[in-house]
Design a protein around this motif. Structure first.
Motif, PDB file in Angstrom:
ATOM      1  N   PRO A  87       0.814  -1.232   0.000  1.00  0.00           N
ATOM      2  CA  PRO A  87       0.000   0.000   0.000  1.00  0.00           C
ATOM      3  C   PRO A  87       0.841   1.272   0.000  1.00  0.00           C
ATOM      4  CG  PRO A  87      -0.950  -1.621   1.483  1.00  0.00           C
ATOM      5  CD  PRO A  87       0.369  -2.182   1.043  1.00  0.00           C
ATOM      6  N   ALA A  88       1.841   1.348   0.888  1.00  0.00           N
ATOM      7  CA  ALA A  88       2.699   2.542   0.937  1.00  0.00           C
ATOM      8  C   ALA A  88       3.544   2.664  -0.320  1.00  0.00           C
ATOM      9  CB  ALA A  88       3.597   2.491   2.173  1.00  0.00           C
ATOM     10  N   LEU A  89       4.001   1.534  -0.850  1.00  0.00           N
ATOM     11  CA  LEU A  89       4.814   1.549  -2.066  1.00  0.00           C
ATOM     12  C   LEU A  89       4.003   2.052  -3.246  1.00  0.00           C
ATOM     13  CD1 LEU A  89       7.589   0.719  -3.320  1.00  0.00           C
ATOM     14  CD2 LEU A  89       6.532  -1.494  -3.831  1.00  0.00           C
ATOM     15  N   PHE A  93       4.496   5.382  -5.547  1.00  0.00           N
ATOM     16  CA  PHE A  93       4.584   5.326  -7.006  1.00  0.00           C
ATOM     17  C   PHE A  93       3.672   6.368  -7.649  1.00  0.00           C
ATOM     18  CE2 PHE A  93       2.628   3.668 -10.940  1.00  0.00           C
ATOM     19  CZ  PHE A  93       3.731   3.785 -11.770  1.00  0.00           C
ATOM     20  N   PHE A  94       2.445   6.500  -7.157  1.00  0.00           N
ATOM     21  CA  PHE A  94       1.516   7.476  -7.743  1.00  0.00           C
ATOM     22  C   PHE A  94       1.965   8.907  -7.455  1.00  0.00           C
ATOM     23  CE2 PHE A  94      -1.382   3.737  -7.561  1.00  0.00           C
ATOM     24  CZ  PHE A  94      -1.607   3.639  -8.929  1.00  0.00           C
ATOM     25  N   VAL A  95       2.601   9.121  -6.307  1.00  0.00           N
ATOM     26  CA  VAL A  95       3.208  10.429  -6.043  1.00  0.00           C
ATOM     27  C   VAL A  95       4.329  10.690  -7.043  1.00  0.00           C
ATOM     28  CG1 VAL A  95       4.554  11.782  -4.389  1.00  0.00           C
ATOM     29  CG2 VAL A  95       2.580  10.455  -3.601  1.00  0.00           C
ATOM     30  N   SER A  96       5.104   9.647  -7.344  1.00  0.00           N
ATOM     31  CA  SER A  96       6.183   9.775  -8.328  1.00  0.00           C
ATOM     32  C   SER A  96       5.636  10.139  -9.696  1.00  0.00           C
ATOM     33  CB  SER A  96       6.979   8.470  -8.416  1.00  0.00           C
ATOM     34  OG  SER A  96       7.549   8.123  -7.176  1.00  0.00           O
ATOM     35  N   LEU A  97       4.542   9.490 -10.081  1.00  0.00           N
ATOM     36  CA  LEU A  97       3.908   9.835 -11.354  1.00  0.00           C
ATOM     37  C   LEU A  97       3.457  11.290 -11.357  1.00  0.00           C
ATOM     38  CD1 LEU A  97       1.646   6.783 -12.329  1.00  0.00           C
ATOM     39  CD2 LEU A  97       3.806   7.497 -13.363  1.00  0.00           C
ATOM     40  N   ALA A  98       2.872  11.728 -10.263  1.00  0.00           N
ATOM     41  CA  ALA A  98       2.419  13.119 -10.177  1.00  0.00           C
ATOM     42  C   ALA A  98       3.596  14.074 -10.332  1.00  0.00           C
ATOM     43  CB  ALA A  98       1.714  13.349  -8.830  1.00  0.00           C
ATOM     44  N   VAL A  99       4.737  13.733  -9.761  1.00  0.00           N
ATOM     45  CA  VAL A  99       5.943  14.562  -9.890  1.00  0.00           C
ATOM     46  C   VAL A  99       6.428  14.587 -11.331  1.00  0.00           C
ATOM     47  CG1 VAL A  99       8.388  14.717  -9.283  1.00  0.00           C
ATOM     48  CG2 VAL A  99       6.683  14.298  -7.497  1.00  0.00           C
ATOM     49  N   LEU A 121       4.012  -1.362 -14.519  1.00  0.00           N
ATOM     50  CA  LEU A 121       3.758  -2.710 -14.017  1.00  0.00           C
ATOM     51  C   LEU A 121       4.915  -3.191 -13.148  1.00  0.00           C
ATOM     52  CD1 LEU A 121       1.969  -5.232 -13.996  1.00  0.00           C
ATOM     53  CD2 LEU A 121       3.149  -5.992 -16.074  1.00  0.00           C
ATOM     54  N   GLY A 122       6.136  -2.894 -13.573  1.00  0.00           N
ATOM     55  CA  GLY A 122       7.303  -3.286 -12.790  1.00  0.00           C
ATOM     56  C   GLY A 122       7.331  -2.615 -11.440  1.00  0.00           C
ATOM     57  N   GLN A 123       6.992  -1.310 -11.404  1.00  0.00           N
ATOM     58  CA  GLN A 123       7.003  -0.580 -10.140  1.00  0.00           C
ATOM     59  C   GLN A 123       5.920  -1.057  -9.190  1.00  0.00           C
ATOM     60  OE1 GLN A 123       9.504   1.889  -9.413  1.00  0.00           O
ATOM     61  NE2 GLN A 123      10.210   0.718 -11.178  1.00  0.00           N
ATOM     62  N   LEU A 124       4.815  -1.511  -9.733  1.00  0.00           N
ATOM     63  CA  LEU A 124       3.696  -1.943  -8.901  1.00  0.00           C
ATOM     64  C   LEU A 124       3.795  -3.406  -8.486  1.00  0.00           C
ATOM     65  CD1 LEU A 124       0.808  -0.160 -10.831  1.00  0.00           C
ATOM     66  CD2 LEU A 124       1.739   0.486  -8.611  1.00  0.00           C
ATOM     67  N   ASP A 290       5.887   4.248  13.279  1.00  0.00           N
ATOM     68  CA  ASP A 290       7.056   3.765  12.543  1.00  0.00           C
ATOM     69  C   ASP A 290       7.092   4.388  11.156  1.00  0.00           C
ATOM     70  OD1 ASP A 290       9.174   2.424  11.456  1.00  0.00           O
ATOM     71  OD2 ASP A 290       8.173   0.477  11.339  1.00  0.00           O
ATOM     72  N   ILE A 291       7.811   5.495  11.017  1.00  0.00           N
ATOM     73  CA  ILE A 291       7.855   6.203   9.735  1.00  0.00           C
ATOM     74  C   ILE A 291       9.090   5.852   8.914  1.00  0.00           C
ATOM     75  CG2 ILE A 291       6.539   8.132  10.688  1.00  0.00           C
ATOM     76  CD1 ILE A 291       9.192   9.742  10.716  1.00  0.00           C
ATOM     77  N   SER A 292       9.860   4.860   9.361  1.00  0.00           N
ATOM     78  CA  SER A 292      11.126   4.547   8.692  1.00  0.00           C
ATOM     79  C   SER A 292      10.926   4.111   7.240  1.00  0.00           C
ATOM     80  CB  SER A 292      11.881   3.458   9.460  1.00  0.00           C
ATOM     81  OG  SER A 292      11.111   2.272   9.572  1.00  0.00           O
ATOM     82  N   TYR A 293       9.896   3.326   6.981  1.00  0.00           N
ATOM     83  CA  TYR A 293       9.639   2.860   5.615  1.00  0.00           C
ATOM     84  C   TYR A 293       9.353   4.042   4.697  1.00  0.00           C
ATOM     85  CZ  TYR A 293       7.543   0.032   1.845  1.00  0.00           C
ATOM     86  OH  TYR A 293       7.240  -0.553   0.640  1.00  0.00           O
ATOM     87  N   GLY A 294       8.513   4.959   5.169  1.00  0.00           N
ATOM     88  CA  GLY A 294       8.203   6.139   4.366  1.00  0.00           C
ATOM     89  C   GLY A 294       9.423   6.997   4.108  1.00  0.00           C
ATOM     90  N   VAL A 295      10.264   7.175   5.144  1.00  0.00           N
ATOM     91  CA  VAL A 295      11.501   7.942   4.966  1.00  0.00           C
ATOM     92  C   VAL A 295      12.345   7.309   3.873  1.00  0.00           C
ATOM     93  CG1 VAL A 295      13.692   8.586   6.054  1.00  0.00           C
ATOM     94  CG2 VAL A 295      11.548   8.864   7.305  1.00  0.00           C
ATOM     95  N   TYR A 296      12.438   5.999   3.898  1.00  0.00           N
ATOM     96  CA  TYR A 296      13.285   5.307   2.917  1.00  0.00           C
ATOM     97  C   TYR A 296      12.734   5.415   1.500  1.00  0.00           C
ATOM     98  CZ  TYR A 296      16.228   1.845   0.722  1.00  0.00           C
ATOM     99  OH  TYR A 296      17.121   1.231  -0.122  1.00  0.00           O
ATOM    100  N   ILE A 297      11.450   5.199   1.310  1.00  0.00           N
ATOM    101  CA  ILE A 297      10.934   5.131  -0.063  1.00  0.00           C
ATOM    102  C   ILE A 297      10.700   6.500  -0.691  1.00  0.00           C
ATOM    103  CG2 ILE A 297       9.909   2.855   0.299  1.00  0.00           C
ATOM    104  CD1 ILE A 297       7.170   4.165   0.535  1.00  0.00           C
ATOM    105  N   TYR A 298      10.622   7.567   0.121  1.00  0.00           N
ATOM    106  CA  TYR A 298      10.358   8.890  -0.457  1.00  0.00           C
ATOM    107  C   TYR A 298      11.614   9.733  -0.661  1.00  0.00           C
ATOM    108  CZ  TYR A 298       5.282   8.592  -0.291  1.00  0.00           C
ATOM    109  OH  TYR A 298       3.981   8.242  -0.529  1.00  0.00           O
ATOM    110  N   HIS A 299      12.701   9.433   0.034  1.00  0.00           N
ATOM    111  CA  HIS A 299      13.797  10.411   0.069  1.00  0.00           C
ATOM    112  C   HIS A 299      14.440  10.650  -1.293  1.00  0.00           C
ATOM    113  CE1 HIS A 299      16.498   6.883   0.224  1.00  0.00           C
ATOM    114  NE2 HIS A 299      17.448   7.714  -0.149  1.00  0.00           N
ATOM    115  N   MET A 300      14.611   9.589  -2.098  1.00  0.00           N
ATOM    116  CA  MET A 300      15.270   9.795  -3.389  1.00  0.00           C
ATOM    117  C   MET A 300      14.377  10.526  -4.380  1.00  0.00           C
ATOM    118  SD  MET A 300      18.415   9.369  -3.751  1.00  0.00           S
ATOM    119  CE  MET A 300      18.377   9.625  -5.527  1.00  0.00           C
ATOM    120  N   LEU A 301      13.075  10.402  -4.228  1.00  0.00           N
ATOM    121  CA  LEU A 301      12.169  11.198  -5.058  1.00  0.00           C
ATOM    122  C   LEU A 301      12.361  12.673  -4.756  1.00  0.00           C
ATOM    123  CD1 LEU A 301       9.853  11.275  -7.105  1.00  0.00           C
ATOM    124  CD2 LEU A 301       8.259  11.062  -5.182  1.00  0.00           C
ATOM    125  N   ILE A 302      12.491  13.021  -3.475  1.00  0.00           N
ATOM    126  CA  ILE A 302      12.728  14.409  -3.074  1.00  0.00           C
ATOM    127  C   ILE A 302      14.082  14.890  -3.601  1.00  0.00           C
ATOM    128  CG2 ILE A 302      12.944  15.993  -1.136  1.00  0.00           C
ATOM    129  CD1 ILE A 302      10.148  14.775  -1.445  1.00  0.00           C
TER     130      ILE A 302
END
Length: 352
Positions: A87-89, A93-99, A121-124, A290-302
């Motif tokens: 779900p978070a992933l 991904f949809f935030v990445s598309l929006a960017v 499809l690969g990202q999902l 536990d926000i560690s997963y979110g920190v990890y998956i969003y930081h490189m997009l930023i």
């Protein structure tokens, strides 16, 4: 499924959430300093002695193997893994598309091209490391390069039931499997880099599975956990410094993902010591969040947004990356991850 419970040791009460948050933040620091050319902050790269990805893999083995042991069925186990990862992933991904569309890097005409949908499809699914040529011009050339570890984690999850069967049938197989996969990691670090074979090998579970296995093994051994926790701090820290200075001097990798297995083993002892010394610290600081997963998956997009717009060389950018990354992670946690995890707990409870 047999629950191999270990009596007398409180596995649940620990600081692993806090350690994972540190590991995720370490990755953010290193990537931001490197990709944004923050040369004045190069000293931050010394955090590579406490590398985030190996820490994640070790903790993953420690927690995921016990999750399997406590699962009522293999379906329940995979349901828990799915709800924690996807779900978070997918939101990320949809935030990445929006960017990508919001920055006009991609135009809507690409919706008619098959390679765009193959990438989606690969990202999902399970090939987050796939990065086609049409994305090479965004940021550092990969929209979210940190997500290669998600594919590795998914391989770990699939391997756990097989691992359980093996060690349940052959009790001493840990003694063979852990050294074997440590040697595979050594082999990876001896391969020439920047070629397809190395890249494919590096995104497989093989060179990283030893880290996961060591965590899984310790999660089943109250004897060793108690011994590690009782080691005095000055001995562990002194051993950590001595090993890294000595092995670094002879040319072995002691930082980042190329950490040698001896340094990794010493690091794992420190992780256990921190996790179970004052084990209520994490709850006091994080309050169960536990926000560690979110920190990890969003930081490189930023980071990639800043790179795309040409921001670099200014120290304040590190603070900006951290604030934006943490903001995304907090929103992800409270709006999606926490409700999903609550559903997971209620769902599992209703089946027991």
């Amino acid at each position: 499924m047999k629950d191999q419970r270990i009596e007398g040791f409180n596995f649940v009460k620990n600081n692993l959430d806090l350690i994972r948050l540190f590991a995720a933040t370490q990755v953010v620091f290193v990537h931001a300093v490197s990709h944004l050319k923050l040369h004045e902050l190069d000293f931050i790269k010394h955090l590579g002695f406490l590398p985030g990805v190996p820490i994640f893999f070790f903790i993953s083995g420690f927690l995921i193997y016990r999750s399997y042991l406590k699962s009522a069925s293999i379906f329940g186990y995979f349901q828990k893994r799915f709800l924690r990862i996807y779900p978070a992933l997918w939101l990320c991904f949809f935030v990445s598309l929006a960017v990508l569309f919001g920055t006009n890097f991609l135009s809507f005409s690409i919706l008619g091209e098959s390679h765009f949908w193959i990438w989606c499809l690969g990202q999902l699914s399970f090939v987050q490391f796939y990065n086609p040529d049409f994305l090479r011009g965004f940021g550092v050339g990969v929209v979210n390069g940190s997500l290669w570890t998600i594919a590795v984690e998914l391989q770990f999850y699939v391997a756990v039931p097989i691992l359980f069967w093996v060690v349940n049938k052959y009790k001493k197989s840990w003694l063979f499997l852990i050294p074997l996969f440590f040697l595979i990691n050594v082999f990876k670090n001896m391969l020439p880099t920047n070629n397809l074979l190395f890249d494919l090998f590096s995104i497989s579970f093989l060179p990283w599975f030893g880290m996961f296995l060591w965590g899984a093994y310790l999660s089943t051994s109250e004897h060793w956990l108690k011994k590690i926790v009782n080691i005095p701090w000055f001995i562990l820290i002194g051993l950590f410094l001595l090993v890294n200075v000595g092995l670094g001097w002879v040319g072995l990798g002691v930082t980042g993902n190329n950490i040698n297995m001896i340094s990794f083993l010493v690091l794992s002892l420190l992780i256990i010591k921190v996790a179970y010394s004052k084990p209520d610290l994490s709850d006091k600081v994080l309050k169960g969040n536990d926000i560690s997963y979110g920190v990890y998956i969003y930081h490189m997009l930023i980071v990639n947004i800043f790179v795309y717009y040409g921001f670099n060389s200014e120290s304040y950018l590190l603070i900006a990356v951290l604030l934006l990354t943490y903001a995304c992670a907090i929103l992800s946690w409270f709006l999606l991850e926490k409700p999903v995890l609550a559903f997971k707990k209620n769902s599992m409870r209703s089946k027991l």
